[in-house]
Each structure stands twice: as C-alpha cells, then as structure tokens.
Design an enzyme around this catalytic site. Sequence first.
Site, PDB file in Angstrom:
ATOM      1  N   LYS A 117      17.881  59.350  44.792  1.00 42.85           N
ATOM      2  CA  LYS A 117      18.605  58.870  43.603  1.00 42.85           C
ATOM      3  C   LYS A 117      17.811  58.964  42.328  1.00 42.85           C
ATOM      4  O   LYS A 117      18.404  59.183  41.296  1.00 42.85           O
ATOM      5  CB  LYS A 117      18.625  57.251  43.677  1.00 42.85           C
ATOM      6  CG  LYS A 117      19.542  57.053  45.011  1.00 42.85           C
ATOM      7  CD  LYS A 117      19.873  55.755  45.171  1.00 42.85           C
ATOM      8  CE  LYS A 117      20.902  55.457  46.354  1.00 42.85           C
ATOM      9  NZ  LYS A 117      21.311  53.899  46.614  1.00 42.85           N
ATOM     10  N   GLU A 200      16.862  49.511  37.769  1.00 44.52           N
ATOM     11  CA  GLU A 200      17.834  49.645  36.891  1.00 44.52           C
ATOM     12  C   GLU A 200      18.373  48.308  36.424  1.00 44.52           C
ATOM     13  O   GLU A 200      18.382  47.301  36.780  1.00 44.52           O
ATOM     14  CB  GLU A 200      19.002  50.241  37.737  1.00 44.52           C
ATOM     15  CG  GLU A 200      19.143  51.868  38.120  1.00 44.52           C
ATOM     16  CD  GLU A 200      20.596  52.226  38.790  1.00 44.52           C
ATOM     17  OE1 GLU A 200      20.231  53.417  39.074  1.00 44.52           O
ATOM     18  OE2 GLU A 200      21.277  51.576  39.000  1.00 44.52           O
ATOM     19  N   ILE A 203      24.298  45.080  36.014  1.00 44.08           N
ATOM     20  CA  ILE A 203      25.372  44.864  35.366  1.00 44.08           C
ATOM     21  C   ILE A 203      26.313  43.779  36.405  1.00 44.08           C
ATOM     22  O   ILE A 203      26.694  44.150  37.320  1.00 44.08           O
ATOM     23  CB  ILE A 203      26.128  45.935  35.157  1.00 44.08           C
ATOM     24  CG1 ILE A 203      25.561  47.033  34.220  1.00 44.08           C
ATOM     25  CG2 ILE A 203      27.511  45.650  34.413  1.00 44.08           C
ATOM     26  CD1 ILE A 203      26.103  48.386  34.147  1.00 44.08           C
ATOM     27  N   ARG A 293      28.862  64.106  51.408  1.00 49.70           N
ATOM     28  CA  ARG A 293      29.407  64.110  53.006  1.00 49.70           C
ATOM     29  C   ARG A 293      31.060  63.746  52.426  1.00 49.70           C
ATOM     30  O   ARG A 293      31.250  63.133  51.438  1.00 49.70           O
ATOM     31  CB  ARG A 293      28.710  63.138  53.648  1.00 49.70           C
ATOM     32  CG  ARG A 293      28.601  61.845  53.154  1.00 49.70           C
ATOM     33  CD  ARG A 293      27.964  61.075  54.145  1.00 49.70           C
ATOM     34  NE  ARG A 293      27.471  59.558  53.469  1.00 49.70           N
ATOM     35  CZ  ARG A 293      28.141  58.737  53.155  1.00 49.70           C
ATOM     36  NH1 ARG A 293      29.505  58.623  53.107  1.00 49.70           N
ATOM     37  NH2 ARG A 293      27.715  57.692  52.595  1.00 49.70           N
TER      38      ARG A 293
END
Length: 459
Positions: A117, A200, A203, A293
């Site tokens: 990520k 991160e 939110i 995928r």
Amino acid sequence: MSVSRVFVANRGEIALRVVNACRALGVETVAAFSEADKDSLPARAADRAVCIGPARAADSYLNIEKIIAAAQTSNADALHPGYGFLAERPELAEACEKKGIKFIGPSAENIRQMGNKLQARALAKKFGVPVGAGSEKVRDVKEATKLAAQIGFPVLIKAAAGGGGRGMKVVSSSGVLKRAFETAAAEARAAFGDPTLYLERYIANARHVEVQILGDRFGNVVHVGERDCSLQRRHQKVVEEAPAAALAPKIREEIQAAAVTIAKKSGYENAGTVEFILDQNTQRYYFLEMNTRIQVEHPVSEAISGMDLVQEQIRIAGGAKLSRSQSEIKLSGHAIECRINAESAAHGFRPSPGLITGWRPPEGNHVRLDSHCYPGYRVPPYYDSLLAKLIVRGNNRIEAVGKMQEALENFFVSGIDTTIPFLRFVTQRLDYVKGNVNTRWLESLLAASPFQPMEAAAY
C-alpha cells in the site's frame, strides 16, 4: 484466443463462476479441489477435477508448488486464481510464467507494485491522483506518536502489506496509540509476514467508492463504472451497489478518470479495482489502494454494464484486445449485491458450518445468484463462510432496494445459520433505504441495537 484449457485454482462460488465463464467461451476447465471439497459443485461442473491436497488451505489452495504441478499434469495452458488464497501473490504469477502457463490476471510486477500500500500510494501521488494525509513507513511507537500529532487525530494505522482489515486500527488519541500500534504490527506480521505499518488521516464520514477497470497488453484501459461498498463490518464488505448513488456527476467523472490514469500509467493488464475514500463532508476523494484481481462484488458492475468480466479476463490473458472501447460501455440501472455467509449474526456472527438440508433461492429475471451450494451440501469448517452472492437489478436505486428486500424474504435455507435474516434487517432500515450511510453506519447500527432475529421478523 490462445487459451484452450484453464486450471481453476480456487474453490466455492468463484471457482464455479470461472468454470461457467470458460464453458461460454468454449474453453475446457480443470478444477482444483481439496479433500474437503471432493463433492463440491465446481469439481462436478468442470471437465476434469484434480485433488491438490488435504483440507487445510496451507496444504492445498495456498500451496503454489502443488497448484503448479497439478496444472502441468492437467496440460492446462492457463490458470485462473479467483480471489483470495493466491490471487494476489506475485509468486504464483511468476511460477506460471516459468512453466509456460498463462496467468489470468496482471503481471507479477503489477501485483508487487500495488500489493504494497505504501508503494501504491507513492505511485498514485506520482500520477497526480489525490492521496489523503499520511506517513511513510513508521519505525516504532515513538515515531508513530509524533507523526499522528502532525496528521491529527483520529488516525488510521494500516499494514503496508494489508488486506481485509487485518493490521488496521482506528486511533482516537495518543493515549491508546501504543497498544493499537503493537496490536496492528502483530496482526500484520501474523497475516502477511510483514509488520510494516504506516498512518493515514481517518475520515469519519466517508464512503468507500471503487472503480472497476480492465486493461489489455496493447495499452488499452477502460473503466466499467464504480461501486459503493460503504456497508462494512470490521472492514469487511457486506452489501455493495453500482453505481455509487451518492456521487455528484463531476466527482464521478474525476474518480473514474483517476482510476484509469493509475491503471494506464502503471501498464496494468487484466481486471483490477482502484479503491477510493470519499469524504462526505468536503466531497473530496483520495486513493486508498488497488486490488489486482477479480473482486467478490464484480457482479454488480456486470449487472449495469452487460459485460462478463471473467470472460474478459480470460480473453485478455489469451492475448485479445478489450472487447469494448470506453464509448461502447453503456451503464444503466442500479444493482445491489448482498453477501450471504454461513454465520449466526445473533451470536456475534459465529461461523455455522454443517449440512444444508434446504436451499430455495429466490427467482426472477431481475435476480442473479452466484453460489456453489445446493440441498445436501455440507459447508466445510476450513474456509471462509461465503455461501452465495445475491444480486438484483432495478431501473433505479429505490427499485433495486425493493427487489433486494423481496429477494431476501424469498430466500430459504435450513440446516445451518446464515446471514439472510441479518441482511433483511439491514436492507429495511430507513437510513439504508434513503442511502444515508457511511463506512461506520453498520457498526454503529449494531452497537446501538445488537441484531436479534425477531427484529427482522417484525419487518
């Protein structure tokens, strides 16, 4: 097309889905099955079936050496990994390439780029796609505390190699950060063999919006619209819809274009999904990750586009160009998918393996059921609990919601517990019907009113 025999390296509904897609293309199939799945529907439906080992996934569906050996001895010239298990392991794509077997999916390089990520965030940023406030790799709790203060609480601790919500923690203050960080690192190490974490900004009032893309080896990339997957429990999707009804037209166009940009600039080939988080307070969106995928929820995109995405995957792997250009992809109507699991929602979503004594799914032109189950099927205790995906299509969202409510009412299963009563309960809530939800809505609903079957019966 140069694919003539596909080895299906998975189980359950996705294995049957791949077998059916191959049959429609005139391609032979060889189904892999473990000792626990010897009587499974995919094993019966395929042209051939090969036992790849004991019930334990590590000894069968997760064993690359056994999978490749079985594909070779079956003279398969292509391999479809489905989703889960080895689908996003670059080692499987590489092993196929070494043995001259076409991997029905992206390249190992694509999987590696997007599987981490942190790397994926860096690529998205490089390509000019918005990413939310966050950090690079975090070395320890001390550094995490400092970075969290800079980003601003609440923050989300995420595993760089993560997926399925594992190694992910929401942290509301510095006082609970140390424990959350250590727990997330331990989960990440156990699940992925990599404890790398990053932060991160969290939110709270968010929607999960993802875009289905297809790319071929000629550099063509298209999107097949977007999906809203905001109804989640413990970061696992429960109900998905297409299109994402809460998007303003301008934001919709921007998100779709951003997904195509990422796929095109990274040289992506085959089917993939680019995921975003939409801040409903600011109407700003941010790149989350890319799944390399076919997704569990791909049928809702098929329902509004008329495309068969698994057949597209097989054609692309066979060297064909995309069957449709962007201007030829017409999206219409609204589709909803409910994931039906062998679980007891009334008992904390306790797994419920066992013998299915009765199985009567709903019928109708607007209903699609992707499932490997039948009366007399014994649900094994070794794998994930997904029994079926119930998909409906309507001319608009309200019509689709009504059809889903009706379909769930007419779905009868006996012998084991399923999440059908829970899904009836969820899809009849006024907030859901109106679309007034976010990624926390389902958890909040359960916290305020723990599910009991009699509540669903009242509706």
